[in-house]
Motif scaffolding. Structure first.
Motif, mmCIF file in Angstrom:
data_model
loop_
_atom_site.group_PDB
_atom_site.id
_atom_site.type_symbol
_atom_site.label_atom_id
_atom_site.label_comp_id
_atom_site.label_asym_id
_atom_site.label_seq_id
_atom_site.Cartn_x
_atom_site.Cartn_y
_atom_site.Cartn_z
ATOM 1 N N UNK A 252 5.826 -3.225 -34.697
ATOM 2 C CA UNK A 252 5.977 -2.563 -35.970
ATOM 3 C C UNK A 252 7.544 -2.410 -36.540
ATOM 4 N N UNK A 253 8.541 -2.527 -35.640
ATOM 5 C CA UNK A 253 9.745 -2.293 -35.895
ATOM 6 C C UNK A 253 10.586 -3.547 -35.665
ATOM 7 N N UNK A 254 9.986 -4.628 -35.991
ATOM 8 C CA UNK A 254 10.556 -6.164 -35.933
ATOM 9 C C UNK A 254 11.694 -6.298 -36.979
ATOM 10 N N UNK A 255 12.890 -6.837 -36.529
ATOM 11 C CA UNK A 255 13.906 -7.234 -37.581
ATOM 12 C C UNK A 255 14.888 -8.236 -36.928
ATOM 13 N N UNK A 256 15.668 -9.074 -37.613
ATOM 14 C CA UNK A 256 16.504 -9.830 -37.283
ATOM 15 C C UNK A 256 17.878 -8.994 -37.154
ATOM 16 N N UNK A 257 18.729 -9.391 -36.183
ATOM 17 C CA UNK A 257 20.102 -8.525 -35.875
ATOM 18 C C UNK A 257 21.176 -9.326 -35.441
ATOM 19 N N UNK A 258 22.302 -8.709 -35.555
ATOM 20 C CA UNK A 258 23.470 -9.544 -34.839
ATOM 21 C C UNK A 258 24.608 -8.905 -35.243
ATOM 22 N N UNK A 259 25.796 -9.621 -35.147
ATOM 23 C CA UNK A 259 26.922 -8.953 -35.128
ATOM 24 C C UNK A 259 27.939 -10.101 -35.581
ATOM 25 N N UNK A 260 29.029 -9.530 -36.378
ATOM 26 C CA UNK A 260 30.358 -10.200 -36.580
ATOM 27 C C UNK A 260 31.481 -9.479 -35.582
#
Length: 441
Positions: A252-260
């Motif tokens: 249910x809580x899926x998302x793409x993520x990352x950092x600079x």
């Protein structure tokens, strides 16, 4: 491992260093738009070893200028931000967002001194709540366009972006995220509660790794066995010059993520984290946890209540965290015995403690790399190759100025064992505004 000389090459980022000068050819995301109000108190920042002042003038334009008045060296952090400029409190010299002197009260009216004096400044552009700057050559015609990162182009309700200071060099931080072998271990629980224990990756703690060099940087794929006919692939992305991207999880809580991982100096980074969905708003509960944390713990994002504001005179003082080396990251031995494998309060805190807890610049010649470090080793090799070419001839990475080069996604794919992730995942790793994931999470 890295030799001491190679380590020095990659982590030194001040003016005149190889990596510092290379980074200056890229647009740099460095501040949240919402944290800069018109005519409000200026803030100190540090980027690539330079201490600077950021402010928003009366017309809403953002200025990024030197922190020292060119008259007699007074600190501009105490400057009066008013009437479309920053006025030094020592003698009243006033500067606009481009560094031009617009007023010199102590000089004769006919004096032409202000035409000859200019304070150092860097151009700023805002997009979707993030302030970007370009610290390279002054000639506007030679600047590349702003990079088209999907996380900075989706609708506001689809994304959360947060900032915090991390007490280590940019490469240590980045390497922690492109290494997916640690995730089900460091972030695991011993009480068998929470989603992490149901995660596919937690069922196989000995993944096999494959890495592929890309125009944008490096794809690092981890392969885990689901059953005798099926494999689970997670592909983390390293995107030049200092971005990392993490695959989505199912549920249910899926998302793409990352950092600079933006270098403040050789030993500190400003960490911009992004989480987003390509075509729909983030789950409200995700947004709440990202912004507020949960039961005293932080998730992937630094929550608002976890900041320990050090004031505007400290570089990125408003983004300093209460979870840092000085406070022991709030490690809790009792929780380590009963609930959390690490005993550290939250996902990013667990990562930061391991990346920064020993030294802000770790001596990588002391490492003993293993098979799970394949992606890290290949990324280092690529960076050294690019750094060497830049130092010798000034050559920049191919397509670095192509804004669409940065339209990249990380992926998590469940595939029949005979299918290649490089082929089945190729289309899914291309970001496109308005395009959904395109596969079953």
């Amino acid at each position: 491992m890295l030799s001491k000389d190679d380590n020095e090459t990659l982590v030194r980022v001040g003016p005149g260093t190889t990596m510092g000068d290379l980074f200056r050819n890229y647009w740099i995301p460095f501040f949240a738009s919402k944290d800069l109000e018109k005519d409000a108190q200026p803030q100190t920042v540090k980027l690539l070893g330079e201490t600077l002042i950021v402010f928003r003038d009366s017309e809403g334009d953002v200025g990024l200028v030197d922190n020292v008045c060119p008259h007699r060296g007074a600190p501009l952090i105490y400057g009066r931000n008013e009437d479309c400029g920053l006025r030094c409190v020592y003698h009243g010299w006033k500067f606009d967002t481009k560094g031009n002197v617009t007023d010199m009260p102590a000089e004769p009216v006919k004096s032409r001194l202000k035409e000859r004096v200019k304070i150092k400044s860097y151009p700023c552009v805002e997009r979707n709540g993030v302030v970007w700057t370009y610290m390279g050559k002054e000639d506007e015609a030679t600047r590349p366009p702003l990079p088209n990162f999907e996380w900075n182009m989706v609708p506001e309700e689809n994304v959360v972006v947060t900032f915090r200071v991390q007490e280590c060099n940019w490469l240590q931080a980045l390497e922690g995220e492109i290494d997916s072998a640690h995730a089900p271990i460091l972030h695991g629980r011993i009480d068998q509660k929470g989603y992490i224990n149901d995660w596919v990756a937690a069922r196989d703690l000995r993944p096999t790794f494959e890495s592929v060099r890309q125009d944008f940087g490096m794809s690092i794929a981890s392969r885990r066995v689901v059953d005798e006919d099926t494999l689970y692939w997670r592909v983390n992305q390293f995107v030049m010059p200092f971005y990392s991207m993490v695959p989505p999880q199912a549920g249910e809580f899926h998302e793409l993520s990352g950092h600079a991982w933006v270098p403040m100096d050789d030993e500190n980074s400003i960490c911009l984290m992004f989480s987003y969905r390509p075509v729909e708003p983030l789950h409200p509960k995700s947004v709440k946890v990202f912004n507020e944390g949960y039961k005293g713990r932080d998730g992937g994002h630094h929550s608002v209540g976890s900041h320990d504001n050090q004031g505007p005179e400290v570089p990125y003082g408003r983004y300093v965290s209460k979870f840092r080396r000085e406070t022991g990251y709030h490690f809790d031995y009792e929780l380590q015995k009963t609930q959390w494998f690490s005993g550290l309060p939250g996902l990013w805190v667990q990562d930061a403690a391991c990346q920064s807890g020993v030294a802000q610049i770790y001596d990588r010649s002391k490492e003993n790399l293993c098979t799970s470090d394949t992606g890290i080793a290949m990324t280092r090799r690529m960076l050294l190759e690019l750094a060497g070419a830049f130092a010798e001839t000034g050559k920049l990475p191919d397509r670095f100025d192509d804004p669409d080069l940065y339209m990249v996604r990380s992926v998590s794919l469940t595939l029949p064992k005979e299918e290649k992730w490089t082929e089945s995942g190729a289309e899914h790793m291309k970001a496109e505004i308005g395009k959904d994931f395109g596969y079953v999470l």
